[in-house]
Design an enzyme around this catalytic site. Structure first.
Site, mmCIF file in Angstrom:
data_model
loop_
_atom_site.group_PDB
_atom_site.id
_atom_site.type_symbol
_atom_site.label_atom_id
_atom_site.label_comp_id
_atom_site.label_asym_id
_atom_site.label_seq_id
_atom_site.Cartn_x
_atom_site.Cartn_y
_atom_site.Cartn_z
ATOM 1 N N SER A 140 10.412 6.630 -40.476
ATOM 2 C CA SER A 140 10.248 8.077 -40.549
ATOM 3 C C SER A 140 11.079 8.636 -41.696
ATOM 4 C CB SER A 140 10.711 8.716 -39.232
ATOM 5 O OG SER A 140 10.824 10.109 -39.339
ATOM 6 N N TYR A 153 16.403 10.474 -31.804
ATOM 7 C CA TYR A 153 15.196 9.879 -32.392
ATOM 8 C C TYR A 153 15.497 9.441 -33.825
ATOM 9 C CZ TYR A 153 10.716 9.787 -34.847
ATOM 10 O OH TYR A 153 9.650 9.429 -35.650
#
Length: 242
Positions: A140, A153
């Protein structure tokens, strides 16, 4: 890396980025095996795909990882690409003492990091038997900077990023196995709806970038806004002894 004639396993392949990747690679003449937890979503996805089968299961559970790997070995021994795309993201307010922050972090770390390490280790013997193989880890833009909405996360994806670098270094001298890292920015999927995913790029753009990277043996695959950060950060980190 060839972009046709592969047998490709995609975790989280029944929706979002995983489904977009499955569509792109299926259309290019590859055999696709999608994985997901929901049988309903799997069956819906299969209606949109060609030359695709599915293995239902939850890769965040150790016994399921073993079962799924055994099914690949027994029924699809020509698998030569695994795409570790399944993930978990939970809004986690670290300022709220009643938030169960550690429990949420555990779920994310288990799904986004530990499970991928274990599943990859289980699948490696099969991949290493192939003439050409690849591992694609979907991280990400968050590996480069966390925020107050998804701090744990982001940490789990940063851990995955470091692991991917180490895995790539481990097999640097094996010219039959490529280790890729795909860095999506905010993408417009149901997965990201809670954090404003409607403002993100199309999942098909992520799939297109991965397809081009496989063709060019480009192991680092930043997408969209991640490219700007990647261009600044990676030249510096590559100079760190490793």
């Amino acid at each position: 890396m060839k972009t046709t004639g592969n047998t490709i396993f995609i975790s989280g392949g029944s929706a979002g980025i995983g489904l977009a990747i499955a569509k792109k690679l299926s259309a290019a003449g590859n055999k696709i095996i999608i994985n997901g937890r929901s049988e309903e979503r799997i069956q819906s996805a299969l209606k949109e795909l060609h030359n695709t089968v599915a293995i239902q299961g939850d890769l965040s559970i150790a016994a399921e990882r073993v079962r799924i790997t055994e099914e690949l070995k027994n029924n699809y021994p020509d698998v030569n690409i695994i795409i570790n795309n399944a993930g978990a993201a939970i809004m986690n307010d670290l300022g709220d003492s009643n938030n169960n922050a550690a429990d949420k972090a555990y779920q994310e770390i288990n799904t986004n990091y530990i499970s991928i390490i274990d599943f990859t280790a289980l699948a490696l013997p099969l991949l290493l038997q192939q003439e050409e193989a690849a591992i694609v880890n979907v991280s990400s833009i968050a590996v480069f900077r966390s925020n107050k909405y998804l701090p744990t996360y982001s940490a789990s994806k940063a851990a995955l990023h470091s692991y991917t670098q180490g895995l790539r270094d481990t097999f640097a001298e094996n010219d039959k196995l490529g280790v890729y890292e795909l860095y999506p920015p905010l993408v417009n999927t149901a997965f990201s709806a809670e954090i404003g995913g409607a403002n993100g790029i199309a999942a098909s753009e992520v799939a297109d970038e991965l397809f081009a990277a496989l063709a060019d043996n480009q192991f680092e695959v930043p997408v969209g806004d991640t490219k700007k950060i990647h261009q600044l950060v990676v030249p510096i980190t590559e100079n760190v002894p490793h």
